[in-house]
Write an enzyme that holds these catalytic residues in place. Sequence first.
Site, short mmCIF file in Angstrom:
data_model
loop_
_atom_site.label_atom_id
_atom_site.label_comp_id
_atom_site.label_asym_id
_atom_site.label_seq_id
_atom_site.Cartn_x
_atom_site.Cartn_y
_atom_site.Cartn_z
N CYS A 2 0.87 -1.19 0.00
CA CYS A 2 0.00 0.00 0.00
C CYS A 2 0.90 1.23 0.00
O CYS A 2 2.10 1.12 0.12
CB CYS A 2 -0.85 0.03 1.24
SG CYS A 2 -1.81 -1.46 1.48
N ARG A 27 1.37 1.69 -5.97
CA ARG A 27 1.54 0.73 -4.87
C ARG A 27 0.23 0.04 -4.49
O ARG A 27 0.22 -0.86 -3.66
CB ARG A 27 2.10 1.44 -3.64
CG ARG A 27 3.44 2.11 -3.87
CD ARG A 27 3.91 2.78 -2.62
NE ARG A 27 4.14 1.82 -1.55
CZ ARG A 27 5.23 1.09 -1.40
NH1 ARG A 27 6.21 1.21 -2.27
NH2 ARG A 27 5.36 0.25 -0.41
N TRP A 75 -3.91 -1.65 -1.26
CA TRP A 75 -3.85 -2.85 -2.08
C TRP A 75 -4.20 -3.97 -1.11
O TRP A 75 -3.41 -4.35 -0.26
CB TRP A 75 -2.44 -3.03 -2.65
CG TRP A 75 -2.21 -4.33 -3.31
CD1 TRP A 75 -1.65 -5.45 -2.76
CD2 TRP A 75 -2.49 -4.68 -4.66
NE1 TRP A 75 -1.58 -6.45 -3.69
CE2 TRP A 75 -2.08 -6.02 -4.86
CE3 TRP A 75 -3.06 -3.98 -5.74
CZ2 TRP A 75 -2.22 -6.67 -6.08
CZ3 TRP A 75 -3.18 -4.64 -6.95
CH2 TRP A 75 -2.76 -5.96 -7.11
N ASN A 101 1.26 0.11 5.88
CA ASN A 101 1.68 -0.65 4.71
C ASN A 101 2.48 -1.84 5.22
O ASN A 101 3.40 -1.65 6.00
CB ASN A 101 2.54 0.24 3.80
CG ASN A 101 3.28 -0.56 2.76
OD1 ASN A 101 2.75 -1.52 2.22
ND2 ASN A 101 4.51 -0.18 2.47
N GLY A 102 2.09 -3.05 4.82
CA GLY A 102 2.81 -4.24 5.29
C GLY A 102 1.82 -5.28 5.77
O GLY A 102 0.62 -5.19 5.50
N GLU A 481 9.61 -20.24 -19.46
CA GLU A 481 9.42 -18.87 -18.96
C GLU A 481 10.52 -17.94 -19.51
O GLU A 481 10.24 -16.80 -19.88
CB GLU A 481 9.41 -18.87 -17.42
CG GLU A 481 9.28 -17.50 -16.77
CD GLU A 481 8.00 -16.74 -17.10
OE1 GLU A 481 7.09 -17.30 -17.75
OE2 GLU A 481 7.92 -15.57 -16.72
N LYS A 485 9.61 -14.58 -21.66
CA LYS A 485 10.08 -13.25 -21.24
C LYS A 485 10.74 -12.54 -22.41
O LYS A 485 10.48 -11.39 -22.67
CB LYS A 485 11.10 -13.35 -20.10
CG LYS A 485 10.57 -13.54 -18.71
CD LYS A 485 9.97 -12.33 -18.07
CE LYS A 485 8.52 -12.19 -18.14
NZ LYS A 485 7.52 -13.11 -17.95
N GLU A 488 8.21 -11.64 -25.37
CA GLU A 488 7.16 -10.65 -25.12
C GLU A 488 7.69 -9.23 -25.01
O GLU A 488 6.99 -8.30 -25.38
CB GLU A 488 6.27 -11.04 -23.92
CG GLU A 488 6.93 -11.08 -22.57
CD GLU A 488 5.98 -11.54 -21.45
OE1 GLU A 488 4.75 -11.51 -21.62
OE2 GLU A 488 6.49 -11.93 -20.39
N HIS A 504 14.48 -33.76 -33.28
CA HIS A 504 13.33 -34.20 -34.07
C HIS A 504 12.75 -33.08 -34.92
O HIS A 504 11.59 -33.12 -35.28
CB HIS A 504 12.27 -34.79 -33.14
CG HIS A 504 12.77 -36.00 -32.41
ND1 HIS A 504 13.02 -37.20 -33.05
CD2 HIS A 504 13.14 -36.18 -31.12
CE1 HIS A 504 13.49 -38.07 -32.17
NE2 HIS A 504 13.57 -37.47 -31.00
N LYS A 603 -1.86 -6.47 -19.39
CA LYS A 603 -1.49 -7.06 -18.10
C LYS A 603 -2.55 -8.07 -17.66
O LYS A 603 -2.23 -9.13 -17.15
CB LYS A 603 -1.36 -5.93 -17.07
CG LYS A 603 -0.95 -6.39 -15.69
CD LYS A 603 0.53 -6.67 -15.66
CE LYS A 603 0.99 -7.33 -14.38
NZ LYS A 603 2.19 -8.14 -14.61
#
Length: 608
Positions: A2, A27, A75, A101-102, A481, A485, A488, A504, A603
Amino acid sequence: MCGIVGYIGESQAAPILLDGLSKLEYRGYDSAGIAVYDGDNIKVQKAIGRLKVLSELTHDGATMPGVSGIGHTRWATHGAPSNINAHPHFNQEETIAVVHNGIIENYLKLKKYLENKNYHFVSDTDTEVVAHLLDYYYKGDPIEAIIKVMHRVEGSYGLGIIFKAHPEQIYAVRKDSPLIVGHGKDGNLIASDVPAVLKYTRNVYFIQNEEIAVLSGEDIFFYNVDGEGITKESTTIDWDMNAAEKGGYEHFMLKEMYEQPQTVRDTLSPRIKDGAVYIEELGMTDEEIRRIRKIHMVACGSAYHTGVTAKYVFEGMARIPVEVDLASEFRYRNPILQEDELVIIISQSGETADSLAALREAKGRGIQTLGIVNVVGSSIAREADKVMYTWAGPEIAVATTKAYSAQLIAEYLLAIQFAKVRGEITEAEMASYLKDLQKLPEQIEMLLSNKEKIQHFANRYISAKDVFFVGRGLDYAISMEGSLKLKEISYIHSEAYAAGELKHGTISLIEEGTLVAAVLTQEELYKKTISNIVELTSRGAFVLAVTNTGNLEIKKAADYVIYIPQTNRWFTNSLAIIPLQLFSYYVSVGKGCDVDKPRNLAKSVTVE
Ligand code: G6P
């Protein structure tokens, strides 16, 4: 994650708080609130949604007169986004207001303790315990009360606090969550991050862990956890606003990569207690865990890749059969789902249309579902039977990094718990797994600190046409992955291949100088993958190997080697992915691509 702000001085506080919060919206942005002392009382306004709703509600702060206050953009972690759960939180008499925040990890224990002392809670948040605990300990001296609270709470916090009885001051304290103090001409400020204060001052103090700041309109005093005064040096910030919003990093993606050690810690630490895994939110009895016959991992994009990793880990460690599906396939392939099977939907946003549809498909068939989700209160989090949150905080860059890392951690923890309950691992094995998991944040930090070496290497490949990523077993999952990355964010064609499958067909694409990234973290497969590397180099490929420290044999076969620190074989993805993320990032930067917002991508993909 947050954002918090605070102001005390000669100007009206509310407009400054709202302006500061607008710089911290990255945040968190599901709700916001401010508290202002109006000369008689502390007044609070909150609103769900983006900050502009709160700004409109308060006419840009004009309806909240007063020269001191605190603010918060949320958040959600504990408790869905709502007016009641939004900060600031009050004690019962509304004489102490808190923004946080936390995560307060022991909040349930503290809540019970306070309820026994007749404290009444109104929200589902962990933060509210701080407001009541401050009330409980406050006997006239705010610093004394804050110190007592610091001794009782476990977890992370950046706190902004106002006391009605001390309107000439605002208070701030932190542990493992960021907090800065700005020293302005017309007043002083606190904030989670520098951008929130830059409009008012460039003179900033960075508060360290377990330090308390007391601000009046003119002065700032700092104290340690023993209540002793300490002297701090201020820093002059010379970044521009754009850089400041990214915490001084050039892109959100880089910033988020650097947040990975913290993300891993946050996802791990509340779930390891007394040397055992403890996933409270799972709510499954040991008997139910023993009965599981099969797991289906269902997801999209990078979340799918963590599912592929999880297949190897669950099958290897817990000996439970796992099927992995792309959500867009699962929903239309009429999958065979039977009693005592578990469907795990993995999603950062919790809103991906195909993943949500897959969840509904499984639920509709009466199969129990578990969501591994980052966004609290999102559709998947609400609709899954059980939800295990990854504590990655908001991710801004379209290409995921820290949410991916957090998903891996959640999956490892689940696998360890299932393996233990089903008698597949011993106490000693579990202890050694947990020890290795707890070392990951530091090891990731070490890999990140090596970024110049990878940047240098990446610069040689900005004009590559094709890149291949290869590996066997779990290393194949890592390759997937790594490849995603790169393609994209750099628009370079890349493919991930199981190393043994190259011959093959795909090997015909190898030309003189083609870059192949080979991942070798599974010791028993080294020799096999090295044979494939030799097949590639003898056809002209340039091979970059990512492997465990100690693998010296690789030096004879590969052209360039990046070593990762030693960890358990199941957890190597968390380390090997770091250099591959950095590589993609620097290729993208080198090509001048829009790193944080690559073309054609979103996103959160809420369409089929
Ligand atoms: C998009 C994002 C990816 C993400 C995927 C799944 O394609 O760009 O980074 O992995 O969606 O998203 P989710 O929110 O369900 O994890």
